[in-house]
Motif scaffolding. Sequence first.
Motif, PDB file in Angstrom:
ATOM      1  N   ILE A  54       1.369  -1.373   0.011  1.00 19.42           N
ATOM      2  CA  ILE A  54       0.193   0.429  -0.070  1.00 19.42           C
ATOM      3  C   ILE A  54       0.546   1.559   0.125  1.00 19.42           C
ATOM      4  CG2 ILE A  54      -1.369   0.934   1.353  1.00 19.42           C
ATOM      5  CD1 ILE A  54      -2.557  -1.535   1.922  1.00 19.42           C
ATOM      6  N   ARG A  55       2.097   1.248   0.762  1.00 23.07           N
ATOM      7  CA  ARG A  55       2.866   2.095   1.018  1.00 23.07           C
ATOM      8  C   ARG A  55       3.440   2.715  -0.287  1.00 23.07           C
ATOM      9  NH1 ARG A  55       7.524   0.609   3.477  1.00 23.07           N
ATOM     10  NH2 ARG A  55       7.772  -0.334   1.177  1.00 23.07           N
ATOM     11  N   ASP A  56       4.008   1.633  -0.964  1.00 24.04           N
ATOM     12  CA  ASP A  56       4.425   1.429  -2.315  1.00 24.04           C
ATOM     13  C   ASP A  56       3.287   1.924  -3.341  1.00 24.04           C
ATOM     14  OD1 ASP A  56       6.952   0.334  -0.739  1.00 24.04           O
ATOM     15  OD2 ASP A  56       6.932  -1.049  -2.456  1.00 24.04           O
ATOM     16  N   PRO A  66       8.453   7.419   0.346  1.00 27.22           N
ATOM     17  CA  PRO A  66       7.546   6.436   0.950  1.00 27.22           C
ATOM     18  C   PRO A  66       7.454   7.519   2.163  1.00 27.22           C
ATOM     19  CG  PRO A  66      10.022   5.504  -0.124  1.00 27.22           C
ATOM     20  CD  PRO A  66       9.860   7.371  -0.946  1.00 27.22           C
ATOM     21  N   ASP A  67       8.288   7.733   2.973  1.00 24.94           N
ATOM     22  CA  ASP A  67       7.855   8.065   4.315  1.00 24.94           C
ATOM     23  C   ASP A  67       6.480   8.795   4.742  1.00 24.94           C
ATOM     24  OD1 ASP A  67      10.337   7.122   5.197  1.00 24.94           O
ATOM     25  OD2 ASP A  67      11.497   9.163   5.778  1.00 24.94           O
ATOM     26  N   GLU A  68       6.391   9.556   2.735  1.00 22.70           N
ATOM     27  CA  GLU A  68       5.453  11.064   3.369  1.00 22.70           C
ATOM     28  C   GLU A  68       4.092   9.546   2.822  1.00 22.70           C
ATOM     29  OE1 GLU A  68       2.549  14.012   2.866  1.00 22.70           O
ATOM     30  OE2 GLU A  68       4.521  13.769   4.117  1.00 22.70           O
ATOM     31  N   ALA A  69       4.342   8.204   2.036  1.00 24.43           N
ATOM     32  CA  ALA A  69       3.166   7.852   1.428  1.00 24.43           C
ATOM     33  C   ALA A  69       3.213   7.064   2.878  1.00 24.43           C
ATOM     34  CB  ALA A  69       3.838   6.937   0.901  1.00 24.43           C
ATOM     35  N   PHE A  70       3.470   6.465   3.414  1.00 25.90           N
ATOM     36  CA  PHE A  70       3.361   5.502   4.841  1.00 25.90           C
ATOM     37  C   PHE A  70       2.469   6.833   5.584  1.00 25.90           C
ATOM     38  CE2 PHE A  70       4.305   4.757   8.823  1.00 25.90           C
ATOM     39  CZ  PHE A  70       4.433   3.534   9.140  1.00 25.90           C
ATOM     40  N   ASP A 100      -5.396  -4.848  -6.753  1.00 25.83           N
ATOM     41  CA  ASP A 100      -4.868  -6.169  -7.616  1.00 25.83           C
ATOM     42  C   ASP A 100      -3.332  -6.334  -7.079  1.00 25.83           C
ATOM     43  OD1 ASP A 100      -5.092  -8.182  -9.681  1.00 25.83           O
ATOM     44  OD2 ASP A 100      -2.870  -6.453 -10.512  1.00 25.83           O
ATOM     45  N   PHE A 101      -2.572  -4.479  -7.125  1.00 21.88           N
ATOM     46  CA  PHE A 101      -0.981  -4.637  -6.479  1.00 21.88           C
ATOM     47  C   PHE A 101      -1.572  -4.618  -4.831  1.00 21.88           C
ATOM     48  CE2 PHE A 101       2.237  -1.806  -5.268  1.00 21.88           C
ATOM     49  CZ  PHE A 101       2.939  -1.994  -5.341  1.00 21.88           C
ATOM     50  N   VAL A 102      -1.973  -4.100  -3.951  1.00 20.22           N
ATOM     51  CA  VAL A 102      -1.233  -4.543  -3.094  1.00 20.22           C
ATOM     52  C   VAL A 102      -1.636  -5.393  -2.511  1.00 20.22           C
ATOM     53  CG1 VAL A 102      -2.015  -2.388  -1.591  1.00 20.22           C
ATOM     54  CG2 VAL A 102      -4.148  -3.773  -1.842  1.00 20.22           C
ATOM     55  N   HIS A 103      -2.621  -6.737  -3.041  1.00 21.88           N
ATOM     56  CA  HIS A 103      -2.680  -8.154  -2.406  1.00 21.88           C
ATOM     57  C   HIS A 103      -1.723  -9.400  -2.837  1.00 21.88           C
ATOM     58  CE1 HIS A 103      -6.271  -6.250  -0.667  1.00 21.88           C
ATOM     59  NE2 HIS A 103      -5.921  -7.129   0.244  1.00 21.88           N
ATOM     60  N   GLN A 104      -0.992  -9.292  -4.099  1.00 25.26           N
ATOM     61  CA  GLN A 104      -0.447  -9.624  -4.589  1.00 25.26           C
ATOM     62  C   GLN A 104       0.814 -10.280  -4.014  1.00 25.26           C
ATOM     63  OE1 GLN A 104       1.668  -8.139  -8.483  1.00 25.26           O
ATOM     64  NE2 GLN A 104      -0.656  -7.473  -9.477  1.00 25.26           N
ATOM     65  N   ILE A 105       0.811 -10.939  -2.944  1.00 25.29           N
ATOM     66  CA  ILE A 105       1.737 -11.405  -2.013  1.00 25.29           C
ATOM     67  C   ILE A 105       1.777 -12.885  -1.661  1.00 25.29           C
ATOM     68  CG2 ILE A 105       0.965  -9.094  -0.191  1.00 25.29           C
ATOM     69  CD1 ILE A 105      -0.708 -11.360   1.339  1.00 25.29           C
ATOM     70  N   ASP A 106       2.962 -13.310  -1.197  1.00 22.73           N
ATOM     71  CA  ASP A 106       3.598 -14.514  -1.010  1.00 22.73           C
ATOM     72  C   ASP A 106       2.725 -14.931   0.718  1.00 22.73           C
ATOM     73  OD1 ASP A 106       4.685 -16.622  -0.137  1.00 22.73           O
ATOM     74  OD2 ASP A 106       6.364 -16.037   0.703  1.00 22.73           O
ATOM     75  N   HIS A 107       1.980 -15.816   0.075  1.00 28.24           N
ATOM     76  CA  HIS A 107       0.997 -16.759   1.407  1.00 28.24           C
ATOM     77  C   HIS A 107       1.590 -17.461   1.981  1.00 28.24           C
ATOM     78  CE1 HIS A 107      -1.971 -14.876  -1.281  1.00 28.24           C
ATOM     79  NE2 HIS A 107      -2.641 -13.824   0.229  1.00 28.24           N
ATOM     80  N   SER A 108       2.818 -18.140   1.467  1.00 25.83           N
ATOM     81  CA  SER A 108       3.220 -18.949   2.186  1.00 25.83           C
ATOM     82  C   SER A 108       3.936 -18.839   3.325  1.00 25.83           C
ATOM     83  CB  SER A 108       4.633 -19.811   1.556  1.00 25.83           C
ATOM     84  OG  SER A 108       5.513 -18.243   1.975  1.00 25.83           O
TER      85      SER A 108
END
Length: 248
Positions: A54-56, A66-70, A100-108
């Motif tokens: 989300i930050r990215d 990135p700091d301001e985005a956070f 779509d972007f923020v949920h492209q994560i590693d679920h392992s």
Amino acid sequence: MTSRTASSPGQTAFSAPAKAGERAFSHVTTWIFDLDNTLYPHHLNLWQQVDGRIRDYIAEFLSISPDEAFRLQKDYYRRYGTSMRGLMTEHGMKPDDFLDFVHQIDHSPLEPNPALGLALEKLPGRKLILTNGTRKHADAVMRRLDIHGHFEDVFDIIAAELEPKPSQKTYERFLKRHDVDPAHAAMFEDLARNLAVPHAFGMTTVLVVPEGTRDVFREDWELEGRDAAHVDHVTDDLSGFLRTKCWR
């Protein structure tokens, strides 16, 4: 002073002291669960992956550091319920690419949880998920945990018309779509503020906190309300709590 209830041999589960007149579960026929940090432990840090993406996304979308985005991310999350809603309201962002972007994560990090599966299986009645995430993310989490067969449906942020919890309209849409009588329902959440409306509607509410402690390393505002009247129960072991408090 807190009390503890047995969860499994060699383990103990946190249980908050009983509140005067707290709601129990003998009348519950519909069991409603949040997804992230509720159906899987907080320490797996799965949501932290989403948080970082989300930050990215915000940094790229608004061309800021990135700091301001956070900073904006947390401000919008607090004021609007999700950072996405804040971006839509403040900047006219379209949600599809964001989701779509923020949920492209590693679920392992998630592994099958047979204890949770058994606990869910033995709950009398319907089981539903109500999440501010997407159905695709919810399906991935449930399949990694091997609990997907226990849930009737997922009510996600799209079904909520992009209006997140704790908005009252979101709960109203959920109740209507799934024909749920809140007086015979229980809601499990990891954020106390998301239990206020369900409790006002008549649900029994359960706050799920990280294993072994009530101290959650989050923003101060996320901890507010944990001892409020709208939180009927607190547990750090969902499977053990379902087994000892909810089976009948």
